[in-house]
Design an enzyme around this catalytic site. Sequence first.
Site, PDB file in Angstrom:
ATOM      1  N   ASP A  47       0.823  -1.212   0.000  1.00 26.45           N
ATOM      2  CA  ASP A  47       0.000   0.000   0.000  1.00 26.45           C
ATOM      3  C   ASP A  47       0.854   1.257   0.000  1.00 26.45           C
ATOM      4  O   ASP A  47       0.359   2.361   0.276  1.00 26.45           O
ATOM      5  CB  ASP A  47      -0.909   0.023   1.239  1.00 26.45           C
ATOM      6  N   ASP A  65      -7.621  -7.007  13.836  1.00 29.42           N
ATOM      7  CA  ASP A  65      -7.229  -8.323  14.351  1.00 29.42           C
ATOM      8  C   ASP A  65      -8.119  -8.749  15.516  1.00 29.42           C
ATOM      9  O   ASP A  65      -8.609  -9.881  15.571  1.00 29.42           O
ATOM     10  CB  ASP A  65      -5.757  -8.302  14.775  1.00 29.42           C
TER      11      ASP A  65
END
Length: 543
Positions: A137, A290
């Site tokens: 990214d 997460d």
Amino acid sequence: MGSASAAEMAAVEWLLGSAADVTEYIVPAWNAVKSYAIVPVLRFSLYLCLLWSFLLFVEWVHMMFLAALAKLMRRRHAKRYKWEPLRDDLEGGSLDFPMVLVQIPIYNEIEVYKISIGAACRLSWPVDRLVVQVLDDSTDLVIKDKIEKECMKWASEGINIRYQLREGRKGYKAGALKEGLKRDYVKECEYLAIFDADFQPEADFLRRAMPVLIHNPEVALVQARWRFVNANECFLTRMQEISLDFQFVIEQEGGSSIHSFFSFNGSGGVWRIGAIDNAGGWNDRTTVEDMDLALRAGLMGWKFVFLGDIEVRSELPSTFKAYRSQQHRWSCGPANLFRKMATGIVKNKDISLSRKFYMIYNFFVIRKVVGTMFAFVFYCVVLPLVSLMPEVDYPKWGAIVATLIIATVNTSISTPRSFYMAIPWVLFENIMSFHRTKALMIGLFEAKRANEWIVTEKLGDAFEGKSRAEFSAPKGPGQLKHLRERILLQELGIASFLFACGCYGIFYGHDRYYLYLFPQAIFFTIAGFGYFGTIVPSCPELS
């Protein structure tokens, strides 16, 4: 001459009289405000903190008990899950090994990208059963070019490595991981290993971690323990090592052994892709994707296993600015997630009542909310104010000594080599509790910075082999900006408050509480001037 002297005397008498009149009105008014407003509020705050202290102590005993039980009964707990080592089958070939996808999300991390890519490509796993996916990214074109060339280098050596780009950075890390799973070649993969750009798994990582997933279909996640390559770099990294070791050795070891649930750490773990799909995939609604996925998978009844004997090397943030940014995300995200998931956990019908209670009360309320703000509120606000108000008396040293004893026990168990740093760790954690409390409030009330995502800066080997001249301090306007970024006015304000309370204690106190207040004020002052951690001067490669 006489008339002038008489006028001066009259003026002095008038001023003294006015001062006496003012004092006559102000003192009773202050006493009334103190008696009917300040003291009751302060006493309520003290009782609330004492309640929090009791709840945290009970939780600490609970975690220590679970960790001790897990340690004593490790063999019995190991029998809960089938485990057989993977062996190369000369007849069956590599088909006996499942397809594994390794994802490495990267964002402008020029100092460390080679570390994770190289470690992933060296994993001891059949080449035709492994796919390494680099999710880049990065916005810097030079860095993108270097990462792509690194991938091409490993591809030329026969590694099945894919370099993936996407439009924009929607969803940040969660968005990149989600996009990576949409690729056609991923459909053949059954398991997903995730490593951040600074992580270095050993070559046998998959061979040691995968058997638990392969032989136990109810297990969704295997999490390895983190070890830190730069733990000895500076005082800041030593403090982080103590905190994170406690999380692994005590919290996650116990949570895995007894409740089969803990939060995924975001890296150094292996997921069953079917469990990810079953839980709804990656979600970018918070900055802790997460933890979000782990909770949703836990609500579906999936089990998690923490393997403390498998270690993955990684790097700790070594600048105070990077560490504060990381802690903002790690404190704001869970609070924001709790706001969004609490109702869903309560209404869930797929898990037991005890697991619901563990998720809401132990995991969120005590550890992520109360535990986050208690240290700063109690030790840096309430107790210093109590020291100024004799009407609200409390044995303050009892609280300090009890905390130091618990901290010494924690460090002795989780990081034995640092047991002598228990006192500095407590003083430092009180500072970080201030930052985490601010982030907690932002997350709970979903304020402006609730979804702020700043990639934690890692230095890697950026300083290796370079002279000090290459890292000279910035000159001119850059020097002023550098200084302004380092000075933290809020920390200096708290340091001044604690110092003033300490001075008051010297002259008017009777319990020598200033012996704690002055060291805590010094620590806040050091933080306020940005002297914790590695101070990174200006360098083209790091800017």
